[in-house]
Design an enzyme around this catalytic site. Structure first.
Site, PDB file in Angstrom:
ATOM      1  N   LYS A  57       0.859  -1.191   0.000  1.00  0.00           N
ATOM      2  CA  LYS A  57       0.000   0.000   0.000  1.00  0.00           C
ATOM      3  C   LYS A  57       0.894   1.240   0.000  1.00  0.00           C
ATOM      4  O   LYS A  57       2.050   1.124   0.391  1.00  0.00           O
ATOM      5  CB  LYS A  57      -0.883   0.009   1.258  1.00  0.00           C
TER       6      LYS A  57
ATOM      7  N   HIS B 252      -6.694 -13.516  -7.257  1.00  0.00           N
ATOM      8  CA  HIS B 252      -7.479 -12.560  -6.478  1.00  0.00           C
ATOM      9  C   HIS B 252      -8.919 -12.586  -6.974  1.00  0.00           C
ATOM     10  O   HIS B 252      -9.165 -12.754  -8.159  1.00  0.00           O
ATOM     11  CB  HIS B 252      -6.899 -11.150  -6.618  1.00  0.00           C
TER      12      HIS B 252
END
Length: 466
Positions: free
Chosen positions: A166, A285
């Site tokens: 992130k 994902h």
């Protein structure tokens, strides 16, 4: 006079067959049906069977050119859903000949393609599928599977640790690579591209791949452990996706990643085949899954998407956490986690498993727990998911007050403490907090992490109940 009786007819005359004995080769589906007012459940169940197989809304003369009895889907059982008004589970059997071999795409187009917009139903949800052994054998499944992955990584007897880098959008490639290096150096096994990191103006894919590969090898050299970074190969076309996977392989990366629902099953299966042929692990994902699986009465349950992924191919898949910020009821989550990992899973309605599923030795998929988890969750995660899992702490690593590497250290220490405690026979559910506290006495990094996240909880009632 015409040779057939024209006109609209009741589906249930042809497609509701309660006396039908299901065959070992049938694909069985459990649908949660909410009929419109005035539509009897048998007719609704039969309509689902018809519309997802050979039926159309009126009699057509070309029906006489084939054997409908051989090719039609049949609704063979209907039961009311306990505690819900006007909801039924309709069980439908499809003959195997309706499906193309080795194509998840075709399986879904047939079973859930058209029928969900059907007017006679207020809502429709596919709860589970029984995939017959004979059909499973037409798929290659996961590129490597759990055992081969452990052997490639040389990591045994514990869950693997990951971290999503992130901020997920906006970092330059070099800064991104630096974050990757710090996390891996601190003790994580994997770092991860975020699902929406593809190839944007602020960071083109090739630049990211190069810097991440450098980070990977530097961390490997310094720790003596094998490291990985999930390089997201998802792209706008299949050709571009394969190009990215080829580049990852050439750089010597051990694993690539794909968004299998937004990318589509056709692309995913192609990528899985490439990964198997070239020794790459494949991390999957599930971006977009909640669009399909979040409503209780309409759509598809995630366990169906998970089974489909095991057929299409992937070595890891995100599977909720049971404890973090994203939904997941414990028993139901463990139900589809078993469907991903185990070779044989018994029918168990209390865990949402409607059919016994035999995977005939198709490799298993490692479930990934990710989303709002931190060091205090470690005992619960270790107990719930067991060794064959990846525990992924994004904010739970990068949010550490001293930085990424200490954040990684904190997670690794917490994990090793939990695994050791479990192996010594301690009860993680009861003693979890004590175990973490004891470990933090000799790890200042863990102590700092414990301090930051001691109060954080994401507590909302879960939506996914039986």
């Amino acid at each position: 006079s015409v040779g057939f009786k024209a006109g609209v007819k009741d589906y249930k005359l042809t497609y509701y067959t309660p006396e039908y004995e299901t065959k070992d080769t049938d694909i069985l589906a459990a649908f949660r049906v909410t009929p419109q007012p005035g539509v009897p459940p048998e007719e609704a169940g039969a309509a689902v069977a018809a519309e997802s197989s050979t039926g159309t809304w009126t009699t057509v003369w070309t029906d006489g050119l084939t054997s409908l009895d051989r090719y039609k889907g049949r609704c063979y059982n209907i039961e009311p859903v306990a505690g819900e008004e006007n909801q039924y589970i309709a069980y439908v059997a499809y003959p195997l000949d309706l499906f193309e071999e080795g194509s998840v795409t075709n399986m879904f187009t047939s079973i859930v393609g058209n029928v969900f917009g059907f007017k006679a139903l207020r809502a429709l949800r596919l709860e589970d599928l029984r995939i017959p052994k004979s059909y499973i054998k037409t798929f290659e499944g996961p590129p490597h599977g759990i055992q081969v992955e452990r052997d490639k990584l040389n990591k045994y007897g514990r869950p693997l640790l990951g971290c999503t880098i992130k901020p997920k959008l906006g970092l330059s490639a070099k800064n991104y690579g630096r974050a990757v290096y710090e996390c891996l150096r601190g003790g994580l096994d994997f770092t991860k591209d975020d699902e929406n990191v593809n190839s944007q103006p602020f960071m083109r894919w090739r630049d990211r791949f190069l810097f991440c590969a450098e980070a990977l090898f530097k961390a490997q050299a310094e720790t003596g452990e094998i490291k990985g970074h999930y390089l997201n190969a998802t792209a706008g076309t299949c050709e571009e996706m394969i190009k990215r996977a080829v580049c990852a392989r050439e750089l010597g990366a051990p694993i690539v990643m794909h968004d299998y629902l937004t990318g589509g099953f056709t692309a995913n299966t192609s990528l899985a085949h490439y990964c198997r042929d070239n020794g790459l692990l494949l991390h999957i994902h599930r971006a977009m899954h909640a669009v399909i699986d979040r409503q209780k009465n309409h759509g598809m349950h995630f366990r169906v998407l998970a089974k489909a992924l095991r057929l299409s191919g992937g070595d890891h898949i995100h599977a909720g956490t049971v404890v973090g910020k994203l939904e997941g009821e414990r028993e139901i989550t463990l139900g589809f986690v078993d469907l991903l990992r185990d070779d044989f899973v018994e029918k168990d309605r209390s865990r949402g498993i409607y059919f016994t599923q035999d995977w005939v030795s198709l490799p298993g998929v490692i479930p990934v727990a990710s989303g709002g988890i931190h060091v205090w969750h470690m005992p619960a995660l270790t107990e719930i998911f067991g060794d064959d899992s990846v525990l992924q702490f994004g904010g739970g690593t990068l949010g550490h007050p001293w930085g990424n590497a200490p954040g990684a250290v904190a997670n690794r220490v917490a994990l090793e403490a939990c695994v050791q405690a479990r192996n010594e026979g301690r009860d993680l559910a009861r003693e979890g907090n004590t175990i973490i506290r004891e470990a933090s006495k000799w790890s200042p990094e863990l102590a700092a992490a414990c301090e930051v996240w001691k109060e954080i909880k994401f507590e909302f009632p879960a939506m996914d109940t039986l």
